[in-house]
Motif scaffolding. Sequence first.
Motif, PDB file in Angstrom:
ATOM      1  N   ASP A   1       0.830  -1.208   0.000  1.00  0.00           N
ATOM      2  CA  ASP A   1       0.000   0.000   0.000  1.00  0.00           C
ATOM      3  C   ASP A   1       0.859   1.251   0.000  1.00  0.00           C
ATOM      4  N   SER A   2       1.953   1.187  -0.741  1.00  0.00           N
ATOM      5  CA  SER A   2       2.898   2.295  -0.794  1.00  0.00           C
ATOM      6  C   SER A   2       3.374   2.542  -2.219  1.00  0.00           C
ATOM      7  N   ALA A   3       4.019   3.665  -2.404  1.00  0.00           N
ATOM      8  CA  ALA A   3       4.733   3.947  -3.641  1.00  0.00           C
ATOM      9  C   ALA A   3       6.225   3.724  -3.378  1.00  0.00           C
ATOM     10  N   MET A   4       6.850   2.991  -4.279  1.00  0.00           N
ATOM     11  CA  MET A   4       8.285   2.710  -4.146  1.00  0.00           C
ATOM     12  C   MET A   4       8.995   3.300  -5.345  1.00  0.00           C
ATOM     13  N   GLY A   5       9.954   4.140  -5.083  1.00  0.00           N
ATOM     14  CA  GLY A   5      10.681   4.776  -6.176  1.00  0.00           C
ATOM     15  C   GLY A   5      12.155   4.424  -6.163  1.00  0.00           C
ATOM     16  N   TRP A   6      12.739   4.436  -7.348  1.00  0.00           N
ATOM     17  CA  TRP A   6      14.187   4.309  -7.505  1.00  0.00           C
ATOM     18  C   TRP A   6      14.709   5.634  -8.054  1.00  0.00           C
ATOM     19  N   PHE A   7      15.801   6.089  -7.478  1.00  0.00           N
ATOM     20  CA  PHE A   7      16.438   7.320  -7.863  1.00  0.00           C
ATOM     21  C   PHE A   7      17.920   7.047  -8.062  1.00  0.00           C
ATOM     22  N   ARG A   8      18.601   7.960  -8.752  1.00  0.00           N
ATOM     23  CA  ARG A   8      20.034   7.794  -8.891  1.00  0.00           C
ATOM     24  C   ARG A   8      20.711   9.153  -8.913  1.00  0.00           C
ATOM     25  N   GLN A   9      21.950   9.143  -8.479  1.00  0.00           N
ATOM     26  CA  GLN A   9      22.754  10.353  -8.489  1.00  0.00           C
ATOM     27  C   GLN A   9      24.129  10.013  -9.036  1.00  0.00           C
ATOM     28  N   ALA A  10      24.424  10.576 -10.184  1.00  0.00           N
ATOM     29  CA  ALA A  10      25.735  10.379 -10.793  1.00  0.00           C
ATOM     30  C   ALA A  10      26.713  11.385 -10.202  1.00  0.00           C
ATOM     31  N   PRO A  11      27.995  11.099 -10.265  1.00  0.00           N
ATOM     32  CA  PRO A  11      28.994  12.017  -9.715  1.00  0.00           C
ATOM     33  C   PRO A  11      28.860  13.420 -10.293  1.00  0.00           C
ATOM     34  N   GLY A  12      28.753  14.406  -9.411  1.00  0.00           N
ATOM     35  CA  GLY A  12      28.671  15.782  -9.850  1.00  0.00           C
ATOM     36  C   GLY A  12      27.337  16.218 -10.398  1.00  0.00           C
ATOM     37  N   LYS A  13      26.330  15.361 -10.307  1.00  0.00           N
ATOM     38  CA  LYS A  13      25.021  15.687 -10.870  1.00  0.00           C
ATOM     39  C   LYS A  13      23.942  15.628  -9.797  1.00  0.00           C
ATOM     40  N   ASP A  14      22.798  16.188 -10.115  1.00  0.00           N
ATOM     41  CA  ASP A  14      21.661  16.131  -9.205  1.00  0.00           C
ATOM     42  C   ASP A  14      21.040  14.736  -9.200  1.00  0.00           C
ATOM     43  N   ARG A  15      20.288  14.466  -8.175  1.00  0.00           N
ATOM     44  CA  ARG A  15      19.562  13.199  -8.102  1.00  0.00           C
ATOM     45  C   ARG A  15      18.391  13.201  -9.070  1.00  0.00           C
ATOM     46  N   ASP A  16      18.234  12.116  -9.783  1.00  0.00           N
ATOM     47  CA  ASP A  16      17.144  11.979 -10.751  1.00  0.00           C
ATOM     48  C   ASP A  16      16.243  10.814 -10.366  1.00  0.00           C
ATOM     49  N   GLY A  17      14.961  10.961 -10.661  1.00  0.00           N
ATOM     50  CA  GLY A  17      14.045   9.844 -10.525  1.00  0.00           C
ATOM     51  C   GLY A  17      14.251   8.875 -11.666  1.00  0.00           C
ATOM     52  N   VAL A  18      14.261   7.584 -11.384  1.00  0.00           N
ATOM     53  CA  VAL A  18      14.473   6.559 -12.399  1.00  0.00           C
ATOM     54  C   VAL A  18      13.175   5.835 -12.713  1.00  0.00           C
ATOM     55  N   SER A  19      12.521   5.355 -11.667  1.00  0.00           N
ATOM     56  CA  SER A  19      11.310   4.578 -11.872  1.00  0.00           C
ATOM     57  C   SER A  19      10.515   4.551 -10.576  1.00  0.00           C
ATOM     58  N   CYS A  20       9.237   4.234 -10.701  1.00  0.00           N
ATOM     59  CA  CYS A  20       8.390   4.170  -9.517  1.00  0.00           C
ATOM     60  C   CYS A  20       7.254   3.185  -9.745  1.00  0.00           C
ATOM     61  N   ILE A  21       6.862   2.531  -8.667  1.00  0.00           N
ATOM     62  CA  ILE A  21       5.724   1.617  -8.727  1.00  0.00           C
ATOM     63  C   ILE A  21       4.783   1.945  -7.576  1.00  0.00           C
ATOM     64  N   THR A  22       3.500   2.022  -7.890  1.00  0.00           N
ATOM     65  CA  THR A  22       2.496   2.358  -6.892  1.00  0.00           C
ATOM     66  C   THR A  22       1.617   1.150  -6.629  1.00  0.00           C
ATOM     67  N   ASN A  23       1.516   0.794  -5.363  1.00  0.00           N
ATOM     68  CA  ASN A  23       0.645  -0.304  -4.934  1.00  0.00           C
ATOM     69  C   ASN A  23      -0.408   0.220  -3.948  1.00  0.00           C
ATOM     70  N   PRO A  24      -1.589  -0.395  -3.947  1.00  0.00           N
ATOM     71  CA  PRO A  24      -1.969  -1.532  -4.788  1.00  0.00           C
ATOM     72  C   PRO A  24      -2.188  -1.130  -6.238  1.00  0.00           C
ATOM     73  N   GLY A  25      -2.098  -2.085  -7.096  1.00  0.00           N
ATOM     74  CA  GLY A  25      -2.332  -1.845  -8.514  1.00  0.00           C
ATOM     75  C   GLY A  25      -1.118  -2.069  -9.373  1.00  0.00           C
ATOM     76  N   GLY A  26       0.063  -1.860  -8.808  1.00  0.00           N
ATOM     77  CA  GLY A  26       1.286  -2.086  -9.580  1.00  0.00           C
ATOM     78  C   GLY A  26       1.481  -1.136 -10.735  1.00  0.00           C
ATOM     79  N   ILE A  27       1.001   0.083 -10.618  1.00  0.00           N
ATOM     80  CA  ILE A  27       1.182   1.066 -11.689  1.00  0.00           C
ATOM     81  C   ILE A  27       2.636   1.521 -11.699  1.00  0.00           C
ATOM     82  N   THR A  28       3.246   1.493 -12.884  1.00  0.00           N
ATOM     83  CA  THR A  28       4.668   1.806 -12.988  1.00  0.00           C
ATOM     84  C   THR A  28       4.917   3.022 -13.862  1.00  0.00           C
ATOM     85  N   GLY A  29       6.039   3.644 -13.644  1.00  0.00           N
ATOM     86  CA  GLY A  29       6.470   4.763 -14.464  1.00  0.00           C
ATOM     87  C   GLY A  29       7.979   4.756 -14.574  1.00  0.00           C
TER      88      GLY A  29
END
Length: 120
Positions: A31-59
């Motif tokens: 019953d949560s949203a789970m996101g993956w983010f990444r930060q490359a050296p010298g760069k800002d953090r970016d959103g990579v992907s996310c999944i929302t439950n229930p339902g399993g909606i992805t982006g």
Amino acid sequence: QVQLVESGGGGVQTGGSLRVSCEVSGATLGDSAMGWFRQAPGKDRDGVSCITNPGGITGYSHFVKGRATISSDMAKNTAYLEMNDLNAEDTAVYYCAIGTTCNTGAMQFWGKGILVTVSS
């Protein structure tokens, strides 16, 4: 206490694949949203992907769309991010986070991150 622990990072060759995991305790992926983010050296953090439950909606962000798959295992309370056709620009520290929606500002708890290094 909510804790997120990433695993599965490391070195991979250009064109290879990698799966990183995020084990969650103290909260329920179902019953949560789970996101993956990444930060490359010298760069800002970016959103990579996310999944929302229930339902399993992805982006997915444009820079991984078609190369990444996010999933979650409710029984293990663990989320996964699998990436294919990796390139040097995918080198970064990858973080998982959990919250109420897939908006970055709604992420309430974060893992410490895990390094993924792509080299030729």
